[in-house]
Design a protein around this motif. Structure first.
Motif, mmCIF file in Angstrom:
data_model
loop_
_atom_site.group_PDB
_atom_site.id
_atom_site.type_symbol
_atom_site.label_atom_id
_atom_site.label_comp_id
_atom_site.label_asym_id
_atom_site.label_seq_id
_atom_site.Cartn_x
_atom_site.Cartn_y
_atom_site.Cartn_z
ATOM 1 N N SER A 577 0.857 -1.178 0.000
ATOM 2 C CA SER A 577 0.000 0.000 0.000
ATOM 3 C C SER A 577 0.894 1.228 0.000
ATOM 4 N N THR A 578 0.594 2.183 -0.879
ATOM 5 C CA THR A 578 1.499 3.320 -1.005
ATOM 6 C C THR A 578 0.767 4.584 -1.434
ATOM 7 N N ARG A 579 1.266 5.721 -0.977
ATOM 8 C CA ARG A 579 0.823 7.025 -1.462
ATOM 9 C C ARG A 579 1.877 7.642 -2.379
ATOM 10 N N ALA A 580 2.874 6.846 -2.726
ATOM 11 C CA ALA A 580 3.896 7.305 -3.666
ATOM 12 C C ALA A 580 3.379 7.179 -5.099
ATOM 13 N N GLN A 581 3.965 7.938 -6.005
ATOM 14 C CA GLN A 581 3.747 7.704 -7.428
ATOM 15 C C GLN A 581 4.476 6.419 -7.793
ATOM 16 N N TRP A 582 3.915 5.634 -8.681
ATOM 17 C CA TRP A 582 4.562 4.360 -8.973
ATOM 18 C C TRP A 582 4.430 4.007 -10.447
ATOM 19 N N GLU A 583 5.354 3.192 -10.892
ATOM 20 C CA GLU A 583 5.300 2.643 -12.248
ATOM 21 C C GLU A 583 5.962 1.274 -12.253
ATOM 22 N N GLN A 584 5.471 0.424 -13.120
ATOM 23 C CA GLN A 584 6.076 -0.903 -13.272
ATOM 24 C C GLN A 584 7.137 -0.786 -14.349
ATOM 25 N N THR A 585 8.392 -0.924 -13.969
ATOM 26 C CA THR A 585 9.502 -0.707 -14.892
ATOM 27 C C THR A 585 9.972 -1.975 -15.582
ATOM 28 N N SER A 586 9.516 -3.139 -15.067
ATOM 29 C CA SER A 586 9.810 -4.424 -15.695
ATOM 30 C C SER A 586 8.801 -5.425 -15.164
ATOM 31 N N SER A 614 -3.606 -3.211 -9.644
ATOM 32 C CA SER A 614 -3.613 -2.065 -8.741
ATOM 33 C C SER A 614 -5.020 -1.505 -8.600
ATOM 34 N N GLU A 615 -5.242 -0.827 -7.476
ATOM 35 C CA GLU A 615 -6.529 -0.202 -7.207
ATOM 36 C C GLU A 615 -6.301 1.017 -6.326
ATOM 37 N N GLU A 616 -6.844 2.161 -6.759
ATOM 38 C CA GLU A 616 -6.781 3.342 -5.910
ATOM 39 C C GLU A 616 -7.931 3.295 -4.923
ATOM 40 N N ILE A 617 -7.616 3.529 -3.647
ATOM 41 C CA ILE A 617 -8.618 3.455 -2.583
ATOM 42 C C ILE A 617 -8.781 4.842 -1.969
ATOM 43 N N SER A 618 -10.004 5.327 -1.959
ATOM 44 C CA SER A 618 -10.321 6.614 -1.359
ATOM 45 C C SER A 618 -11.602 6.447 -0.554
ATOM 46 N N GLU A 619 -11.474 6.469 0.769
ATOM 47 C CA GLU A 619 -12.626 6.260 1.652
ATOM 48 C C GLU A 619 -12.767 7.405 2.649
ATOM 49 N N GLY A 620 -12.451 8.582 2.196
ATOM 50 C CA GLY A 620 -12.592 9.749 3.053
ATOM 51 C C GLY A 620 -11.272 10.315 3.530
ATOM 52 N N GLY A 621 -10.205 9.521 3.455
ATOM 53 C CA GLY A 621 -8.888 10.017 3.815
ATOM 54 C C GLY A 621 -8.096 10.340 2.565
ATOM 55 N N THR A 622 -6.788 10.535 2.710
ATOM 56 C CA THR A 622 -5.934 10.760 1.547
ATOM 57 C C THR A 622 -5.879 9.479 0.720
ATOM 58 N N PRO A 623 -6.193 9.543 -0.568
ATOM 59 C CA PRO A 623 -6.194 8.321 -1.387
ATOM 60 C C PRO A 623 -4.831 7.640 -1.389
ATOM 61 N N TYR A 624 -4.844 6.353 -1.591
ATOM 62 C CA TYR A 624 -3.611 5.578 -1.708
ATOM 63 C C TYR A 624 -3.853 4.454 -2.701
ATOM 64 N N THR A 625 -2.790 3.790 -3.075
ATOM 65 C CA THR A 625 -2.888 2.710 -4.055
ATOM 66 C C THR A 625 -2.531 1.382 -3.415
ATOM 67 N N ARG A 626 -3.371 0.405 -3.639
ATOM 68 C CA ARG A 626 -3.033 -0.969 -3.261
ATOM 69 C C ARG A 626 -2.518 -1.668 -4.506
ATOM 70 N N ILE A 627 -1.292 -2.153 -4.438
ATOM 71 C CA ILE A 627 -0.694 -2.885 -5.555
ATOM 72 C C ILE A 627 -0.637 -4.353 -5.165
ATOM 73 N N GLY A 628 -1.480 -5.152 -5.784
ATOM 74 C CA GLY A 628 -1.509 -6.575 -5.498
ATOM 75 C C GLY A 628 -0.531 -7.331 -6.378
ATOM 76 N N ILE A 629 0.194 -8.245 -5.777
ATOM 77 C CA ILE A 629 1.140 -9.098 -6.503
ATOM 78 C C ILE A 629 0.723 -10.534 -6.239
ATOM 79 N N ALA A 630 0.207 -11.206 -7.292
ATOM 80 C CA ALA A 630 -0.418 -12.515 -7.118
ATOM 81 C C ALA A 630 0.262 -13.579 -7.964
ATOM 82 N N ILE A 631 0.236 -14.792 -7.451
ATOM 83 C CA ILE A 631 0.678 -15.945 -8.235
ATOM 84 C C ILE A 631 -0.402 -16.250 -9.270
ATOM 85 N N LYS A 632 0.016 -16.461 -10.472
ATOM 86 C CA LYS A 632 -0.914 -16.695 -11.568
ATOM 87 C C LYS A 632 -1.452 -18.119 -11.491
ATOM 88 N N GLY A 633 -2.715 -18.247 -11.095
ATOM 89 C CA GLY A 633 -3.347 -19.556 -11.002
ATOM 90 C C GLY A 633 -3.211 -20.173 -9.626
#
Length: 648
Positions: A577-586, A614-633
């Protein structure tokens, strides 16, 4: 003398029935929060022997914090300091805040989604009485006496002193029953301090009416509660194990000491405060950890300090609520929770940016000889929002009368480990090139003001939170209702940097807990493994362990590894979970940027492909991003490893 330490009618307003039911539900849930844990110090009859001992220590006349306006030594010094010039200039155009019936009932009539509107209105009026009293006592020109008296009379005529959220069935508003709670205790202490500080500037009849109101709304309901020992109605703060206990007791006892003429009656309330405050202490871990987070630590334990000072001053230092070894551990929570560079984790219902109140740290450092620099030398003149804490800090008190002590150990320890609660703070070696620190939380999901966050963490680089616990959101009408509380992603585990197991979030409750499996601490590296499987109600889950490795070498590196096993193949996902700007570089790399800090995030899973969502979450506070990293299958077992390293 020897030191004594005690251990031991909604329809009347035309409200829709559904709103009345919702308010009833909110009250019941609040009551459950207060008495969910059986109070270790139950309601009992007042011990008359203790009362007599306390009575012998008290002064003949009631006394508040600070000194009345006509004892000018400190007041003149404060006025001449120049730190109140701006405040006095603003007061020339100040109007006392009115009571708004519309704001008070805005939650129940549906015009507001939370109690904040009504609560803010209520507290602004208490603040108004404080400001007017401050102004008059500073100047002593009778320019504000009329405002003080009119404001005081207006508050006495106010039908309710409690927060709208706490007025179950509007009993307070309708004069059916009276509650001592967070707001009414503030009113009580503010009124009492006003009477004490203003002295003979207050009309005698108004003074009598104010004391009568305190008796009716504050003192008598508490005495009746103790007499009946009924835990099913108002005033359950006595047996609460969270911040309510200390906040309410501080207001109750402070008001009693400042206004009750009969010394025996004053002693009764001192005995009540000294005994029932132990319940609030029970809410802290045996290691001193505050599960409610840093914001509520300031609020709750800050009022414990206020209670302690009121009793300490009234008894000439003979009763000291700081004498308990556990209290001294709690005192270290503030400085020990810091990650690095004055940044703290936003655990539980805290907000990003929250930190311990500096006046608290000064008070604790001086009284307990903690040697916390630079707090030992700070002064706090200029604050005027209340006439309790603010007055306590600028007039001679137990802290100012204590000499600063030499620093006992380095301010920046390599780590702080609340081993009983399961919270580890790992930091760099002072002066090294390492620029990251981390807070790693175990614990359980039944903690007061908790979020479902077993295994959560916060990573700080320089002075920026790059990844971690998103903190609290604004309180809505239903946020403490169990049916709704964990549907908020920020309160439930989905918004935290913890796994999603077979598609399921963490469960609430005491059974959702961590266990420390392994620790290895050294000057170069900290390593800890937690078993967090019990946090998930997933029958197929056999094991789930999270390991954190913190390296202090070079710029520092932090790695989290989740190892899991199912009885049959299931999905597995972890997250950051992060409030930083992010990008997937690889395919297996992220770049996080916040302010002038950059962090590289690398992730992998042996033998498995990973997908990122990824999903941006805003529930009344400062928005943040949840970046999920999942095993495929679906898989039967596996691991995901994520490392965080400064790029600057």
């Amino acid at each position: 003398m020897r030191k004594i330490y005690f251990t031991s009618k909604s329809a009347e307003h035309g409200f829709p029935a559904v709103k009345t039911v919702l308010l009833f539900v909110a009250f019941i849930c609040q009551t459950l929060v207060l008495v969910a844990q059986k109070a270790p110090f139950p309601i009992r009859a007042v011990d008359e022997q203790q009362v007599r001992e306390i009575e012998s220590l008290l002064p003949d006349n009631p006394t508040g914090l600070g000194e009345p306006y006509n004892k000018r030594a400190v007041w003149d010094k404060l006025l001449q300091s120049g730190k109140y010039d701006r405040f006095l200039l603003q007061m020339e155009h100040y109007s006392f805040p009115p009571f708004s019936k519309e704001d008070y009932f805005s939650l129940s009539d549906g015009s507001a989604s939370s109690s904040a509107r009504g609560l803010n209105m209520m507290r602004k009026r208490a603040e108004g009485l404080s400001k007017a009293t401050w102004a008059e006592c500073l100047e002593n020109k009778n320019r504000y006496t009329k405002m003080v008296e009119e404001g005081l009379r207006s508050i006495l005529n106010q039908k309710s002193w409690v927060s709208p959220r706490s007025d179950y069935g509007f009993k307070n508003y309708n004069g059916i029953a009276y509650s001592v709670e967070l707001t009414s205790s503030l009113y009580a202490h503010t009124i009492a301090q006003t009477l004490y500080l203003m002295g003979d500037k207050i009309n005698p009849r108004l003074r009598t009416d104010a004391i009568d109101a305190l008796q009716k709304r504050i003192f008598e309901p508490v005495l009746e509660k103790i007499k009946t020992r009924n835990t099913e109605n108002e005033n359950n703060f006595l047996v609460a194990t969270n911040n309510w206990n200390h906040v309410c007791l501080a207001g109750l006892v402070g008001a009693a000491l400042a206004t009750i003429e009969d010394k025996h009656e004053r002693a009764v309330f001192v005995a009540i405060g000294a005994y029932y405050a132990n319940n609030g202490l029970t809410g802290f871990g045996s290691d001193g950890y505050c599960t409610e987070g840093i914001g509520y630590y300031n609020y709750g334990f800050g009022h414990y300090i206020l209670l302690r000072e009121c009793i300490w001053e009234a008894t000439g230092g003979k009763i000291d609520l700081l004498a308990s070894p556990k209290v001294q551990k709690i005192a270290r929570y503030g400085p020990d929770l810091q990650i690095i560079n004055g940044v703290y984790p936003a655990i539980s219902d805290s907000h990003e940016g929250a930190k311990p109140d500096s006046s608290m740290l000064t008070y604790l450092s001086r009284n307990l000889g903690m040697g916390l620099m630079p707090y030992d030398g700070l002064t706090y003149e200029g604050k005027t929002d209340n006439i309790c804490n603010n007055i306590m800090m600028v007039f001679p008190n137990s802290a100012s009368l204590s000499k600063p002590q030499p620093q006992k150990h380095p301010q920046q320890l390599l780590r702080s480990f609340f081993d009983k609660t399961g919270v580890l703070i790992s930091r760099p070696v002072a002066g090294s090139s390492c620029m990251i620190g981390v807070a790693f939380k175990g614990g359980n999901n039944a903690e007061s003001h908790n979020h479902n966050d077993v295994g959560s963490f916060t990573i700080v680089q320089a002075n920026q939170i790059m990844v971690g616990d998103p903190g609290a959101i604004a309180y809505t009408a239903n946020i403490f209702t169990p049916k709704y509380r964990y549907t908020y992603k920020t309160v439930g585990s989905f918004g935290h940097p913890v796994p999603l197991v077979a598609g399921k979030e963490q469960q609430a409750g005491a059974e959702a807990k961590s266990a420390t499996v392994h620790t290895a601490f050294s000057p170069e590296k900290d390593e800890i493994t937690l078993d967090i499987a019990p946090a998930y109600n997933v029958p197929e889950l056999k094991t789930l362990q999270r390991t954190m490795e913190y390296s202090r070498k070079q710029k520092g590196n932090i790695t989290f590894t989740d190892r899991f096993e199912y009885t049959d193949p299931q999905m597995f996902e972890t997250a950051l979970s992060t409030r930083a700007q992010w990008e997937q570089t690889s395919p297996n790399t992220l770049l996080l940027t916040r302010a002038n800090q950059k962090m590289i995030v690398r992730f992998s899973s042996t033998g498995n492909s990973l997908v990122v969502r990824s999903e941006e979450i805003s529930e009344g506070g400062t928005p943040y991003t949840r970046i999920g990293i999942a095993i495929k299958g679906p898989v039967r077992s596996g691991s995901i490893r994520i490392s965080y390293e400064p790029l600057n």
